[in-house]
Design an enzyme around this catalytic site. Structure first.
Site, PDB file in Angstrom:
ATOM      1  N   LEU A 282       0.834  -1.203   0.000  1.00  0.00           N
ATOM      2  CA  LEU A 282       0.000   0.000   0.000  1.00  0.00           C
ATOM      3  C   LEU A 282       0.871   1.257   0.000  1.00  0.00           C
ATOM      4  O   LEU A 282       1.939   1.273   0.601  1.00  0.00           O
ATOM      5  CB  LEU A 282      -0.903   0.009   1.245  1.00  0.00           C
ATOM      6  CG  LEU A 282      -1.900  -1.150   1.359  1.00  0.00           C
ATOM      7  CD1 LEU A 282      -2.707  -1.027   2.642  1.00  0.00           C
ATOM      8  CD2 LEU A 282      -2.823  -1.195   0.155  1.00  0.00           C
ATOM      9  N   ASP A 283       0.391   2.306  -0.682  1.00  0.00           N
ATOM     10  CA  ASP A 283       1.110   3.583  -0.604  1.00  0.00           C
ATOM     11  C   ASP A 283       0.475   4.428   0.507  1.00  0.00           C
ATOM     12  O   ASP A 283      -0.448   3.984   1.192  1.00  0.00           O
ATOM     13  CB  ASP A 283       1.111   4.286  -1.966  1.00  0.00           C
ATOM     14  CG  ASP A 283      -0.282   4.655  -2.444  1.00  0.00           C
ATOM     15  OD1 ASP A 283      -1.204   4.758  -1.607  1.00  0.00           O
ATOM     16  OD2 ASP A 283      -0.456   4.853  -3.663  1.00  0.00           O
TER      17      ASP A 283
END
Lengths: 88, 134
Positions: B89-90
């Site tokens: 995930l960013d």
């Protein structure tokens, strides 16, 4: 924890703005909320991908624009997000 | 800012010292005008504020929130997973996940705290230590 890169100030501002949009979307009708979330999410992810992370002038500009749009969205009479369409 | 730093400590403290006497007093005060108020209060279903969530329940529900995020591969979700390193995930996805956790447990996590939550252990810790998590 020591290995975690700290978020920069401008990154925190962007994330806070994103959070602001998502919080405001929660206050809208469910269908509207979904639409706002998908538009906002697409816009942020697209800019994160396309804007050079060192281009502070442009990021600052996007932040200012986003804050104004968020203020408008907070108005309970506003249900749409026509001004936020992702332009490619 | 100092207040924000103190918050976790204060929250822990509050959780360690529940105040049934205060709640009783409040209910008692209400009872004078509504005779059945106290009985109703005593018979109410236990809310999460009294019966604090078990750690197991917190872990299960945090895992479920993560697994339902569109970008997450559910098979990679473990109680030790890091949002970025393990789940890919960013920082924007992380904001979405942390806000979904807020909603799941009916909390509002202040930005200063939310920015620090970048893994399942930290998310679980935050919720488990929050007295209002429901």
């Amino acid at each position: 924890m020591a290995s975690r890169p700290k978020l920069s100030g401008i990154q925190k501002q962007v994330l806070a703005l994103y959070r602001g949009f998502l919080r405001t979307a929660r206050l809208k009708a469910p269908e509207e909320r979904r639409r706002i979330e998908s538009v906002v999410s697409a816009e942020f992810h697209e800019n994160a991908r396309s804007v050079d992370r060192r281009n502070f002038v442009h990021i600052e500009y996007l932040l200012r624009r986003g804050k104004k749009q968020l203020e408008q969205l907070k108005n309970p009479d506003i249900t749409g997000l026509a001004t936020l369409e992702v332009k490619k | 800012m100092a207040a924000a730093a103190l918050r976790p400590a204060i929250l822990r403290r509050i959780r360690l010292s529940p105040t049934p006497s205060l709640a009783l007093a409040a209910a008692g005060a209400g009872a004078s005008s509504h005779p059945h108020a106290l009985a109703r209060w005593l018979a109410r279903p236990m809310s999460s504020h009294d019966a604090h969530l078990t750690r197991e329940e917190v872990v299960d529900r945090v895992l479920d929130v993560l697994k339902s995020h569109p970008k997450v591969d559910p098979s990679k979700v473990t109680p030790e997973a890091h949002f970025e390193k393990d789940l890919g995930l960013d920082s924007l996805d992380t904001v979405e996940v942390v806000m979904a956790i807020e909603e799941e447990f009916k909390l509002e996590i202040p930005d200063m705290e939310a920015d620090k939550i970048d893994s399942l252990p930290l998310a679980i810790e935050y919720v488990a230590n929050h007295p209002m998590a429901g």
